[in-house]
Scaffold this motif. Structure first.
Motif, mmCIF file in Angstrom:
data_model
loop_
_atom_site.group_PDB
_atom_site.id
_atom_site.type_symbol
_atom_site.label_atom_id
_atom_site.label_comp_id
_atom_site.label_asym_id
_atom_site.label_seq_id
_atom_site.Cartn_x
_atom_site.Cartn_y
_atom_site.Cartn_z
ATOM 1 N N GLU A 237 1.355 -0.917 -0.189
ATOM 2 C CA GLU A 237 0.153 0.029 0.212
ATOM 3 C C GLU A 237 1.050 1.538 0.023
ATOM 4 N N HIS A 238 1.698 1.092 0.415
ATOM 5 C CA HIS A 238 3.053 1.788 0.309
ATOM 6 C C HIS A 238 3.283 2.770 -0.969
ATOM 7 N N PHE A 239 3.539 4.384 -1.384
ATOM 8 C CA PHE A 239 3.202 4.780 -3.034
ATOM 9 C C PHE A 239 5.359 4.020 -3.689
ATOM 10 N N MET A 240 5.723 4.328 -2.428
ATOM 11 C CA MET A 240 7.511 3.999 -3.271
ATOM 12 C C MET A 240 8.091 3.044 -2.589
ATOM 13 N N ALA A 241 8.572 2.056 -3.713
ATOM 14 C CA ALA A 241 8.378 0.443 -4.098
ATOM 15 C C ALA A 241 9.612 0.244 -3.069
ATOM 16 N N ARG A 242 10.910 1.467 -2.649
ATOM 17 C CA ARG A 242 11.558 1.510 -1.751
ATOM 18 C C ARG A 242 10.813 1.110 -0.160
ATOM 19 N N ASN A 243 9.684 1.548 -0.316
ATOM 20 C CA ASN A 243 8.587 0.879 1.297
ATOM 21 C C ASN A 243 8.398 0.006 1.156
ATOM 22 N N THR A 244 7.907 -1.149 0.742
ATOM 23 C CA THR A 244 6.932 -1.814 0.203
ATOM 24 C C THR A 244 7.162 -3.322 1.275
ATOM 25 N N ALA A 245 8.411 -3.149 2.262
ATOM 26 C CA ALA A 245 8.638 -3.855 2.341
ATOM 27 C C ALA A 245 8.364 -4.007 4.137
ATOM 28 N N MET A 246 7.654 -2.687 4.146
ATOM 29 C CA MET A 246 6.896 -2.844 6.009
ATOM 30 C C MET A 246 5.671 -2.691 5.874
ATOM 31 N N SER A 247 5.495 -3.240 7.344
ATOM 32 C CA SER A 247 3.927 -2.339 7.367
ATOM 33 C C SER A 247 3.660 -0.909 8.398
ATOM 34 N N CYS A 248 3.471 -0.462 7.964
ATOM 35 C CA CYS A 248 3.519 1.011 9.336
ATOM 36 C C CYS A 248 2.475 1.300 9.731
ATOM 37 N N ILE A 249 2.008 1.465 10.973
ATOM 38 C CA ILE A 249 0.874 1.957 12.019
ATOM 39 C C ILE A 249 0.849 3.026 12.915
ATOM 40 N N ASP A 250 0.415 3.786 12.457
ATOM 41 C CA ASP A 250 0.215 5.440 12.863
ATOM 42 C C ASP A 250 -0.922 6.094 13.863
ATOM 43 N N ALA A 251 -0.939 7.060 14.648
ATOM 44 C CA ALA A 251 -1.590 7.291 15.652
ATOM 45 C C ALA A 251 -0.846 8.743 15.184
ATOM 46 N N PRO A 252 -2.118 9.992 15.336
ATOM 47 C CA PRO A 252 -1.381 11.166 15.723
ATOM 48 C C PRO A 252 -1.267 11.371 17.497
ATOM 49 N N ILE A 253 -0.952 12.805 17.236
ATOM 50 C CA ILE A 253 -0.540 13.109 18.465
ATOM 51 C C ILE A 253 -0.310 14.670 18.652
ATOM 52 N N PHE A 254 -1.730 15.905 18.995
ATOM 53 C CA PHE A 254 -2.462 16.976 19.501
ATOM 54 C C PHE A 254 -1.956 17.554 20.159
ATOM 55 N N GLY A 255 -1.443 18.733 20.435
ATOM 56 C CA GLY A 255 -0.666 19.183 21.083
ATOM 57 C C GLY A 255 -2.677 20.036 22.280
ATOM 58 N N SER A 256 -2.489 20.611 23.670
ATOM 59 C CA SER A 256 -3.421 20.897 24.312
ATOM 60 C C SER A 256 -3.844 22.326 23.694
ATOM 61 N N ASP A 257 -3.613 22.996 22.934
ATOM 62 C CA ASP A 257 -3.836 24.082 21.487
ATOM 63 C C ASP A 257 -5.924 23.335 20.552
ATOM 64 N N GLY A 258 -5.209 21.458 20.186
ATOM 65 C CA GLY A 258 -5.539 21.307 19.107
ATOM 66 C C GLY A 258 -5.068 21.010 17.788
ATOM 67 N N GLN A 259 -3.645 21.478 17.728
ATOM 68 C CA GLN A 259 -3.280 21.214 16.243
ATOM 69 C C GLN A 259 -2.223 19.843 16.530
ATOM 70 N N LEU A 260 -1.723 19.295 15.703
ATOM 71 C CA LEU A 260 -0.957 18.141 15.595
ATOM 72 C C LEU A 260 0.570 18.269 15.642
#
Length: 275
Positions: A103-126
């Motif tokens: 599902e990665h766009f770049m072929a060099r990244n397709t060997a990985m599975s990447c699992i991510d979550a955002p962290i927002f600051g106290s002012d609501g901005q990422l």
């Protein structure tokens, strides 16, 4: 194909400094997450809001592999530089994502599975993204799902701890809402005014998505404005507090309020309070 973008050490140091206490808050949580997933061929990565790697945890056996894949300090994982990828897509869409191998766009990244979550600051901005990347060829979608829950939970904890630190002098209220995907906290000052809210709470209560909040009475926001108002409301609250502290002993409460027992009884009756 262009090589992986990577910033020099001075830029990395400046970005870490910009995150401030978030780095300190996140560090032990990265350690804990790595304890849970590191032995299964996973690495833990923290980036800033631009997708630049500012901290990571890799096992000795996997470090060369992950750094060879561009997950070293200073590596840039924005969508603009790497196309679809866990870190960049998480930041762009401001939501938790899993990008599995091809599902990665770049072929060099397709060997990985990447699992991510955002962290927002106290002012609501990422302000950051938390990533778990796996080098295992046999990692399944089911395993990814379990890791994704851990990643999201850790990200919410970092966000909540940072919020509590920002509003250390305020009363922190946990919002009563069914959405468990975000930290739901509000900061209320001594005058019962909401002075801060996490990204999730801002969304749940229809507040400003980012930046300073317009002043709002907490009781109005929570829909609990019925009953006594103004000075009567303040007097009722003071009497209730005195009774609670005195374990409902009216004589003790009257002494603490510097009024006679008879006066306190009259006020209790007027305020609709029973002994």
């Amino acid at each position: 194909m262009a090589p992986q973008a990577c910033l020099p050490g001075q830029d990395i140091a400046e970005r870490r400094d910009a995150l401030g206490r978030v780095m300190d808050i996140a560090a032990p949580k990265l350690d804990r997450l790595f304890e849970l997933v590191g032995s299964s061929g996973c690495g833990v990565v923290l980036t800033d809001c631009d997708g630049v790697v500012v901290d990571h945890r890799f096992s000795d056996a996997d470090q060369t592999v992950f750094e060879g894949w561009g997950l070293g300090l200073g590596a840039v994982w924005s969508e603009a530089t790497e196309g679809t990828n866990g870190i960049g897509t998480c930041i762009t869409e401001e939501r938790a994502v899993t990008i599995h191998r091809n599902e990665h766009f770049m072929a060099r990244n397709t060997a990985m599975s990447c699992i991510d979550a955002p962290i927002f600051g106290s002012d609501g901005q990422l302000i950051a993204a938390l990533d778990v990347s796996s080098a295992r060829a046999d990692q399944t979608q089911a395993i990814n799902g379990m890791i994704a829950e851990m990643v999201s939970q850790i990200a919410r904890t970092v966000e909540a701890d940072n919020f509590r630190a920002t509003y250390a002098q305020a009363r922190i209220v946990v919002a009563d809402h069914v959405d468990a995907s975000s930290s739901m906290l509000l900061a209320v000052d001594a005058d019962d005014v909401v002075v801060g809210a996490t990204r999730g709470a801002r969304k749940a209560y229809g507040l400003e998505a980012q930046g300073a909040l317009s002043p709002r009475a907490a009781s109005d926001l929570f829909g609990r404005g019925d009953g006594p108002v103004g000075f009567e409301k303040a007097e009722r609250a003071a009497v209730v507090r005195a009774l609670v502290r005195a374990n409902n002993n009216v004589s003790v409460a009257a002494r603490d309020l510097a009024v006679s027992r008879a006066t306190l009884y009259r006020r209790m009756k007027r305020l609709g309070l029973s002994e």
